[in-house]
Enzyme design. Structure first.
Site, short mmCIF file in Angstrom:
data_model
loop_
_atom_site.label_atom_id
_atom_site.label_comp_id
_atom_site.label_asym_id
_atom_site.label_seq_id
_atom_site.Cartn_x
_atom_site.Cartn_y
_atom_site.Cartn_z
N GLU A 92 9.04 -6.50 4.91
CA GLU A 92 10.31 -6.58 4.20
C GLU A 92 10.54 -5.30 3.40
OE1 GLU A 92 12.67 -9.10 0.74
OE2 GLU A 92 10.79 -9.90 1.56
N LYS A 222 -1.32 -28.12 1.91
CA LYS A 222 -0.37 -27.18 2.50
C LYS A 222 1.07 -27.70 2.49
CE LYS A 222 -3.98 -24.79 4.90
NZ LYS A 222 -4.68 -24.43 6.12
N ASP A 296 -5.84 -17.85 3.51
CA ASP A 296 -5.16 -18.77 4.41
C ASP A 296 -3.69 -18.76 4.01
OD1 ASP A 296 -4.08 -20.93 5.77
OD2 ASP A 296 -5.83 -22.20 5.51
N HIS A 387 18.49 -2.96 -1.19
CA HIS A 387 18.22 -3.43 0.16
C HIS A 387 18.96 -2.60 1.20
CE1 HIS A 387 15.69 -7.07 0.11
NE2 HIS A 387 16.08 -7.16 -1.15
#
Length: 395
Positions: A92, A222, A296, A387
């Site tokens: 990004e 999760k 993870d 951006h």
């Protein structure tokens, strides 16, 4: 004419050695034959595939994610102290630049104070009974046998310690939320093994020999949940700073008063939306750090939950804190020992045993840097223009 179709081809495997450069190349060749896609870049990596058992199956190559360096970030924590250069793996545009700007602000204001205030890892079995009364009596039995249950659970692990068991009643069910400390490992597999042993002992020793399911889903593995926001899953970490108004205006183009006014508005918006996070974008910094350091990454689903609390001080300075309620991270085990991931942890001085609390504090400080930068950019009108300048790679 037969209508029988041939079964789909299977991904190649090698029973003798399934983690070699040769079998990886065979899998890439297989994919190219099946799909027509060339895997030239996927096949380039710098480590021995022999280190991968326990991390991946059917290894064929790597996904290369660019790593940028942000910092220095000054941290005044219990475990993380000094100036740190932060590896951030992302695709990004503007992300590293934005965090870098926030780190400059925090450093020029004296550095971030960080504190790990609580830590637990859970597994939550559910036991089933004939009626609610039997389930309630079972809960009382658990309390009186807690020492024995703890001994059985802890016999399965070198570092895991059973802290307490929370209990939750629903109909004829009794949910037990086992809470452990897990050292420098994230610990989900560790606590699963320990809790299974404990449940088997409970089933054997309790007069009713009740049936159980190892996860009743209130550990919310999760998945974000309000129970973890309140009771902590992983590490609960606070990063806080007093932003000097004299630094804010020239560097970020905003004042403490403007930030506080915007905070009231965004707080109301987060409440109206039912958001799990009243801050701006903690998932961005956490994900970039997680990818770089072998965490993870699916744990971002829980780890991104955050609560921002701020005060406008009488002199115009701005106290800003963010609390990560469910930060699940490790410096030992899992993917942390792989080649590039280990290098990034070593860059932070966090690799191996004894580094998890330090790494958690670095994560929280990084998140706070991103919060201050994005929030200021939105107010100052830099968000879209940044951006446009840095985040476009299209012709």
């Amino acid at each position: 004419m037969s209508n029988h179709q041939n079964p789909p081809a299977k991904v190649p495997r090698d029973k003798a050695n399934d983690y070699s450069a040769e079998i990886a190349a065979a899998r890439r060749s297989f994919v190219e034959q099946q799909t027509g896609a060339a895997l030239n870049h996927v096949g380039h990596y710098s480590f021995d595939p022999g280190v991968l058992p326990g991390n991946i199956e059917n290894f064929a190559g790597v996904a290369q994610v660019p790593i940028g360096i942000a910092g220095p970030l000054r941290i005044n924590g219990e475990h993380a102290r000094g100036d740190f250069y932060i590896p951030m793996a992302t695709t990004e545009g503007t992300l590293v630049a934005s965090y870098n700007r926030g780190m400059r602000l925090l450093s020029e204001c004296g550095g971030v104070k960080t504190t790990v205030v609580e830590q637990h890892m859970q597994r939550s079995p559910v036991f089933m009974f004939e009626d609610a009364l039997a389930a309630r009596v079972f809960g009382e039995w658990i309390e009186t046998h807690l020492d024995a249950i703890r001994a059985v659970a802890e016999a399965t692990t070198r570092v895991g310690k059973l802290q307490y068991i929370g209990q939750y009643a629903l109909g004829n069910l009794r949910y037990l939320r086992f809470n452990y400390s897990t050292g420098d490992a994230a610990g989900q597999n560790m606590v699963g093994k320990a809790t299974l042993a404990a449940c088997q002992w409970i089933q054997s020793e309790h007069p009713d020999h009740p049936n159980f399911i190892l996860s009743g889903n209130i550990d919310t593995d999760k998945k974000h949940s309000q129970i973890n926001t309140l009771l902590t899953r992983g590490k609960r970490v606070v990063a806080e700073i007093v932003l000097k108004d004299s630094v804010l205006k020239p560097l970020m183009g905003v004042t403490g008063k403007q930030l506080f006014h915007a905070r009231q508005i965004s707080q109301a918006g987060a409440f109206m939306a039912g958001s799990s996070n009243n801050a701006a974008h903690s998932a961005n910094g956490i994900t970039a750090l997680f990818i770089a350091t072998g965490q993870d990454v699916a744990n971002v689903a829980e780890s991104h939950a955050a609560i921002t609390y701020c005060q406008l001080l009488d002199n115009g300075d701005y106290y800003w804190s963010i609390t990560l309620t469910s930060l699940i991270c490790a410096t030992y085990g899992g993917g942390t020992g792989l080649a590039t991931q280990r290098e990034c942890l070593e860059m932070l001085g966090c690799y191996g045993q004894g580094g998890a609390d330090k790494f958690a504090e670095i994560c929280a400080a990084t998140v706070l840097a991103g919060e201050t930068s994005l929030s200021s950019a939105i107010l100052a009108g830099d968000w879209v223009s940044s951006h446009d300048q840095l985040g476009r790679n299209r012709p």
